[in-house]
Write a protein that holds these residues in place. Structure first.
Motif, PDB file in Angstrom:
ATOM      1  N   ARG A  12      32.212  45.490  41.543  1.00  0.00           N
ATOM      2  CA  ARG A  12      33.347  44.592  41.349  1.00  0.00           C
ATOM      3  C   ARG A  12      33.098  43.280  42.084  1.00  0.00           C
ATOM      4  NH1 ARG A  12      38.490  44.789  39.487  1.00  0.00           N
ATOM      5  NH2 ARG A  12      38.201  46.928  38.799  1.00  0.00           N
ATOM      6  N   ALA A  13      33.593  42.183  41.523  1.00  0.00           N
ATOM      7  CA  ALA A  13      33.409  40.870  42.138  1.00  0.00           C
ATOM      8  C   ALA A  13      33.856  40.911  43.597  1.00  0.00           C
ATOM      9  CB  ALA A  13      34.219  39.836  41.367  1.00  0.00           C
ATOM     10  N   ASP A  14      33.026  40.344  44.459  1.00  0.00           N
ATOM     11  CA  ASP A  14      33.202  40.498  45.901  1.00  0.00           C
ATOM     12  C   ASP A  14      33.308  39.115  46.543  1.00  0.00           C
ATOM     13  OD1 ASP A  14      33.053  41.058  48.575  1.00  0.00           O
ATOM     14  OD2 ASP A  14      31.072  42.016  48.504  1.00  0.00           O
ATOM     15  N   ILE A  15      34.380  38.899  47.296  1.00  0.00           N
ATOM     16  CA  ILE A  15      34.556  37.584  47.915  1.00  0.00           C
ATOM     17  C   ILE A  15      33.434  37.279  48.897  1.00  0.00           C
ATOM     18  CG2 ILE A  15      37.053  37.501  47.606  1.00  0.00           C
ATOM     19  CD1 ILE A  15      37.404  38.343  50.477  1.00  0.00           C
ATOM     20  N   ASP A  16      32.777  38.312  49.421  1.00  0.00           N
ATOM     21  CA  ASP A  16      31.682  38.066  50.361  1.00  0.00           C
ATOM     22  C   ASP A  16      30.390  37.633  49.667  1.00  0.00           C
ATOM     23  OD1 ASP A  16      33.236  38.571  52.580  1.00  0.00           O
ATOM     24  OD2 ASP A  16      32.864  40.724  52.505  1.00  0.00           O
ATOM     25  N   ALA A  17      30.401  37.637  48.319  1.00  0.00           N
ATOM     26  CA  ALA A  17      29.240  37.121  47.577  1.00  0.00           C
ATOM     27  C   ALA A  17      29.300  35.595  47.440  1.00  0.00           C
ATOM     28  CB  ALA A  17      29.185  37.760  46.190  1.00  0.00           C
ATOM     29  N   VAL A  18      30.378  34.982  47.891  1.00  0.00           N
ATOM     30  CA  VAL A  18      30.533  33.517  47.793  1.00  0.00           C
ATOM     31  C   VAL A  18      29.550  32.817  48.731  1.00  0.00           C
ATOM     32  CG1 VAL A  18      32.089  31.623  48.419  1.00  0.00           C
ATOM     33  CG2 VAL A  18      32.914  33.516  46.996  1.00  0.00           C
ATOM     34  N   ARG A  19      28.779  31.863  48.166  1.00  0.00           N
ATOM     35  CA  ARG A  19      27.819  31.091  48.966  1.00  0.00           C
ATOM     36  C   ARG A  19      28.227  29.613  48.935  1.00  0.00           C
ATOM     37  NH1 ARG A  19      23.130  30.509  46.967  1.00  0.00           N
ATOM     38  NH2 ARG A  19      22.036  30.241  48.930  1.00  0.00           N
TER      39      ARG A  19
END
Ligand SMILES: [Zn+2]
Length: 335
Positions: free
Chosen positions: A66-73
């Protein structure tokens, strides 16, 4: 699907992108003969019918995380701000600089694994923030992961790529485009609660004083939606000036607004402080709301360089870009 039934699947993928979420009978955007729906692409662009995973018509894999806010760069967003405002500079919606910027954003989306359709449209001439600008052709970049389906619900996230003539447009609105690319990167291979369409809009900035003298790209996008596409759009979020300040403005055009409540809840999950606002009609979400579709805006904190030569990358704050992107990814990934 009568009109498209005899067409090979790969061609459907090429033609459809977002357009396939509508009834063919009423779907002007999907019609191959529609002059404004030309899927024109730059010659150097890679083929659009495959994702970076190589599957010809990819669904988001059922077992994808599932889309993960911690994948934000946030570095992805800052790089876009530096390139668009620092290298390209002022880019009114019909200018050569705008089209160079559009080529760059298109390539970035391809590289991140998205399929991109170009939606060309005419922009009238006028006076943009005191400076005469000519009429001409502008373009929206419409990106999907190939998972939008006819009659099925979908979500949209957009950011305008153009500027007023005198501004390099770091905050307004390379910040929004940078967050759009950051979101594209974070959810490229992730599961979202609904299929997502990302749009870099042309010609948002005003060319006159009236409500029909701005938002040309988003109005072109909305006007080409078919009946089923309109019926199944569950929400559009406009990213416009999202790199200044430490609190994220979350704005609706009207009140109450169920979509704004969704974004406020997403910000809470992402631990992002918010400033809820209403009566905001000054960005591309208004093109949706004014025709009865759900739309909200993130961003709009005032700053000194607004619509001036002072709108340079140094005014944009990396942490605010990150807050905005985490909020959007929380919204897309939420249940
Ligand atoms: Zn703007």
């Amino acid at each position: 699907m009568a009109r498209l039934a005899a067409v090979p699947a790969t061609l459907i993928t090429l033609v459809c992108l977002v357009a396939c979420s509508s009834d063919p009978q009423t779907d002007r955007a999907a019609a191959p003969e529609s002059p404004s729906a030309n899927a024109s692409r730059t010659p150097q662009s890679p083929a659009p019918q495959t994702s970076k995973t190589g599957s010809p018509s990819p669904e988001t894999p059922a077992r994808a995380p599932r889309a993960d806010i911690d994948a934000v760069r946030p570095a992805t967003a800052m790089a876009a701000v530096r390139h668009l405002a620092g290298d390209v500079g002022p880019r009114p919606g019909t200018s050569p600089a705008f089209h160079r910027a559009a080529d760059w954003v298109e390539q970035r989306l391809f590289t991140l694994g998205w399929q991109v359709r170009r939606q060309a449209f005419h922009t009238p001439g006028g006076v943009s923030w005191g400076v005469p600008v000519p009429a001409g052709r502008s373009v929206n970049l419409v990106a999907t992961r190939g998972d939008v389906r006819p009659g099925r619900p979908w979500l949209a996230v957009g950011a305008h790529l153009d500027t007023v003539p005198q501004a390099p447009g770091a905050e307004d609105n390379a910040s929004g485009v940078g967050v759009l690319l950051t979101v594209a990167e974070a959810v490229a291979d992730a599961r979202t609660r609904l299929p997502v369409v990302l749009v870099a809009f042309g010609s948002e900035e005003p060319r006159g004083p009236g409500d029909d003298d701005h938002h040309f790209g988003s109005r072109a996008f909305v006007s080409e939606l078919g009946v089923a596409e309109r019926r199944t759009l569950r929400g559009m979020v406009s990213l416009d000036r999202v790199g200044v300040g430490a609190v994220l403005p979350v704005s609706s055009a009207r009140e109450p607004d169920a979509l704004r409540a969704q974004l406020l809840a997403a910000a809470r999950r992402a631990n992002v402080p918010v400033d809820p606002q209403t009566n905001n009609r000054a960005s591309d979400h208004w093109s949706f709301v004014r025709t009865g579709l759900p739309g909200v805006r993130l961003g709009s904190t005032p700053y000194a360089g607004y619509h001036s030569a002072g709108d340079v990358p140094a005014v944009v704050n990396r942490d605010q870009l990150e807050r905005t992107a985490r909020t959007v990814v929380a919204w897309l990934g939420g249940r």
